[in-house]
Write an enzyme that holds these catalytic residues in place. Structure first.
Site, PDB file in Angstrom:
ATOM      1  N   ARG A   1     -18.227 -24.748   1.643  1.00  0.00           N
ATOM      2  CA  ARG A   1     -18.417 -26.127   2.192  1.00  0.00           C
ATOM      3  C   ARG A   1     -19.501 -26.271   3.144  1.00  0.00           C
ATOM      4  O   ARG A   1     -19.933 -27.207   3.140  1.00  0.00           O
ATOM      5  CB  ARG A   1     -16.976 -26.243   3.041  1.00  0.00           C
ATOM      6  CG  ARG A   1     -15.893 -26.541   2.062  1.00  0.00           C
ATOM      7  CD  ARG A   1     -14.505 -26.923   2.998  1.00  0.00           C
ATOM      8  NE  ARG A   1     -13.381 -26.914   2.269  1.00  0.00           N
ATOM      9  CZ  ARG A   1     -12.637 -27.863   1.861  1.00  0.00           C
ATOM     10  NH1 ARG A   1     -13.178 -28.851   1.646  1.00  0.00           N
ATOM     11  NH2 ARG A   1     -11.650 -27.750   0.857  1.00  0.00           N
ATOM     12  N   THR A   2     -19.667 -25.269   4.124  1.00  0.00           N
ATOM     13  CA  THR A   2     -20.959 -25.278   5.024  1.00  0.00           C
ATOM     14  C   THR A   2     -22.131 -24.270   4.268  1.00  0.00           C
ATOM     15  O   THR A   2     -21.759 -23.145   4.118  1.00  0.00           O
ATOM     16  CB  THR A   2     -20.596 -24.525   6.407  1.00  0.00           C
ATOM     17  OG1 THR A   2     -19.334 -25.178   6.579  1.00  0.00           O
ATOM     18  CG2 THR A   2     -21.472 -24.941   7.085  1.00  0.00           C
TER      19      THR A   2
ATOM     20  N   SER B   1       0.868  -1.401   0.090  1.00  0.00           N
ATOM     21  CA  SER B   1      -0.072  -0.084   0.073  1.00  0.00           C
ATOM     22  C   SER B   1       0.878   0.993  -0.057  1.00  0.00           C
ATOM     23  O   SER B   1       0.584   2.332  -0.651  1.00  0.00           O
ATOM     24  CB  SER B   1      -1.036   0.024   1.231  1.00  0.00           C
ATOM     25  OG  SER B   1      -1.919  -1.148   0.796  1.00  0.00           O
TER      26      SER B   1
ATOM     27  N   LYS C   1     -23.764 -21.332   5.883  1.00  0.00           N
ATOM     28  CA  LYS C   1     -23.143 -20.268   6.004  1.00  0.00           C
ATOM     29  C   LYS C   1     -23.153 -19.320   4.761  1.00  0.00           C
ATOM     30  O   LYS C   1     -23.557 -17.862   4.841  1.00  0.00           O
ATOM     31  CB  LYS C   1     -21.304 -20.398   6.210  1.00  0.00           C
ATOM     32  CG  LYS C   1     -20.692 -19.162   6.808  1.00  0.00           C
ATOM     33  CD  LYS C   1     -19.355 -19.720   7.069  1.00  0.00           C
ATOM     34  CE  LYS C   1     -18.505 -18.202   7.633  1.00  0.00           C
ATOM     35  NZ  LYS C   1     -17.138 -18.341   7.399  1.00  0.00           N
TER      36      LYS C   1
ATOM     37  N   GLY D   1     -16.703 -19.645  -1.506  1.00  0.00           N
ATOM     38  CA  GLY D   1     -16.467 -19.094  -0.211  1.00  0.00           C
ATOM     39  C   GLY D   1     -17.390 -18.327   0.350  1.00  0.00           C
ATOM     40  O   GLY D   1     -18.079 -17.396  -0.561  1.00  0.00           O
TER      41      GLY D   1
ATOM     42  N   GLY E   1     -15.306 -13.348   4.757  1.00  0.00           N
ATOM     43  CA  GLY E   1     -15.110 -11.882   4.698  1.00  0.00           C
ATOM     44  C   GLY E   1     -14.947 -11.363   3.407  1.00  0.00           C
ATOM     45  O   GLY E   1     -15.520 -10.501   2.993  1.00  0.00           O
TER      46      GLY E   1
ATOM     47  N   MET F   1      -8.605 -13.948  -5.600  1.00  0.00           N
ATOM     48  CA  MET F   1      -8.262 -12.682  -4.875  1.00  0.00           C
ATOM     49  C   MET F   1      -6.756 -12.652  -4.382  1.00  0.00           C
ATOM     50  O   MET F   1      -6.626 -11.435  -3.883  1.00  0.00           O
ATOM     51  CB  MET F   1      -9.152 -12.446  -3.957  1.00  0.00           C
ATOM     52  CG  MET F   1     -10.716 -12.220  -4.324  1.00  0.00           C
ATOM     53  SD  MET F   1     -11.645 -11.590  -2.998  1.00  0.00           S
ATOM     54  CE  MET F   1     -13.349 -11.712  -3.741  1.00  0.00           C
TER      55      MET F   1
ATOM     56  N   LYS G   1     -10.208  -5.491  10.503  1.00  0.00           N
ATOM     57  CA  LYS G   1     -11.301  -4.744   9.592  1.00  0.00           C
ATOM     58  C   LYS G   1     -12.493  -4.726  10.272  1.00  0.00           C
ATOM     59  O   LYS G   1     -13.388  -3.856  10.178  1.00  0.00           O
ATOM     60  CB  LYS G   1     -11.399  -5.674   8.141  1.00  0.00           C
ATOM     61  CG  LYS G   1     -10.295  -5.381   7.082  1.00  0.00           C
ATOM     62  CD  LYS G   1     -10.654  -5.841   5.779  1.00  0.00           C
ATOM     63  CE  LYS G   1      -9.367  -5.798   4.716  1.00  0.00           C
ATOM     64  NZ  LYS G   1      -9.763  -6.150   3.575  1.00  0.00           N
TER      65      LYS G   1
END
Length: 268
Positions: free
Chosen positions: A150-151, A16, A154, A125, A128, A211, A65
């Site tokens: 996977r879950t 950054s 969620k 996924g 977050g 990402m 965050k």
């Protein structure tokens, strides 16, 4: 000189400062941007002290965050829905929080000429990283976004937050061979050298995005490339574009990103 920082733990790897100092140079903005390591228990105190020193803003990276969000007096809609903040602006003793990660992803995809309107997107996924990109992706008008995790519960919980009929949730094992235009890896699998459990049929002639970024292709992108993906893109451009969105928020000027991204690639 206006003061900005990026706070994290760890922070040594942060690009950054290079990115923001490059933006400042090209737009002739007078500012000082540095990275700062923060002990886990000192985050809140560090931010408040920095704000009261007359600083203008800060970026926040892992693992702070969510804590940053709790400190804010006001949040953008995308920060609220992401449940996390990566950009703080200090004005009149108040803290304004935003999340520029999703916008960074979208801009990077558009820079790569990836068509998002009416597209079929598979988002891997439900943590977050996924949460932060859903609203900006929806704003591009895709046909649908399937969130695989996977879950499954969620992913279903995540969808409820957004209340949008273009979103569906599924488990990896239930994906079958459905065709997608774009697959985005928002899991942490690549950081541990693993690959999300997808069938090879899903990958052929599909744009694949991870990402994470590094000197080499991530395990997911290397696997996707070997199995006929039409395009493989890492997250370095997302990093630069989310920084540009923060810079725009703070300085009210839009930096040019391609040259900064090229510089980072050469340094790798």
């Amino acid at each position: 000189m206006d003061q900005y920082r990026v706070f994290g733990n760890p922070i040594k790897q942060s690009r950054s400062p290079i990115i923001h100092q490059s933006f400042a140079q090209q737009t002739q903005q007078q500012l000082n941007y540095q990275s700062v390591y923060v002990a886990l228990e000192l985050f809140e105190q560090t931010i408040i002290t920095f704000m009261h020193s007359g600083a203008k803003g800060a970026n926040i990276t892992a693992p702070f965050k969510e804590q940053a969000m709790a400190l804010c007096d006001k949040l953008t809609e995308r920060a609220q829905l992401a449940g996390a903040v990566n950009t703080l602006t200090f004005t009149g003793g108040k803290i304004f929080g935003d999340n520029t990660d999703g916008e960074g992803l979208v801009q990077d995809l558009l820079n790569h000429k990836i068509l998002l309107k009416n597209s079929r997107i598979l988002l891997l996924g439900a943590g977050g990283a996924a949460k932060g990109v859903i609203l900006p992706l929806l704003a591009q008008g895709p046909q649908k976004i399937v969130i695989a995790n996977r879950t499954v519960s969620k992913a279903e919980e995540l969808i409820k937050k957004f209340n949008n009929n273009k979103l569906t949730a599924t488990g990896f094992d239930a994906l079958g061979a459905e065709k997608f235009d774009l697959i985005i890896n928002a899991t942490s699998a690549s950081l541990t050298g693993k690959i999300p459990p997808l069938s090879k049929e899903l990958i052929a002639n599909t744009d694949c995005y991870d990402m994470v970024y590094g000197k080499e292709l991530s395990p997911f992108l290397a696997w996707a490339k070997a199995n006929g993906a039409s395009n493989v893109i890492d997250g370095l451009g997302m990093l630069v574009e989310q920084a540009a969105e923060s810079f725009r928020t703070w300085r009210n000027v839009s930096p040019e990103t391609a040259s900064v991204l090229n510089r980072l690639r050469k340094e790798d």
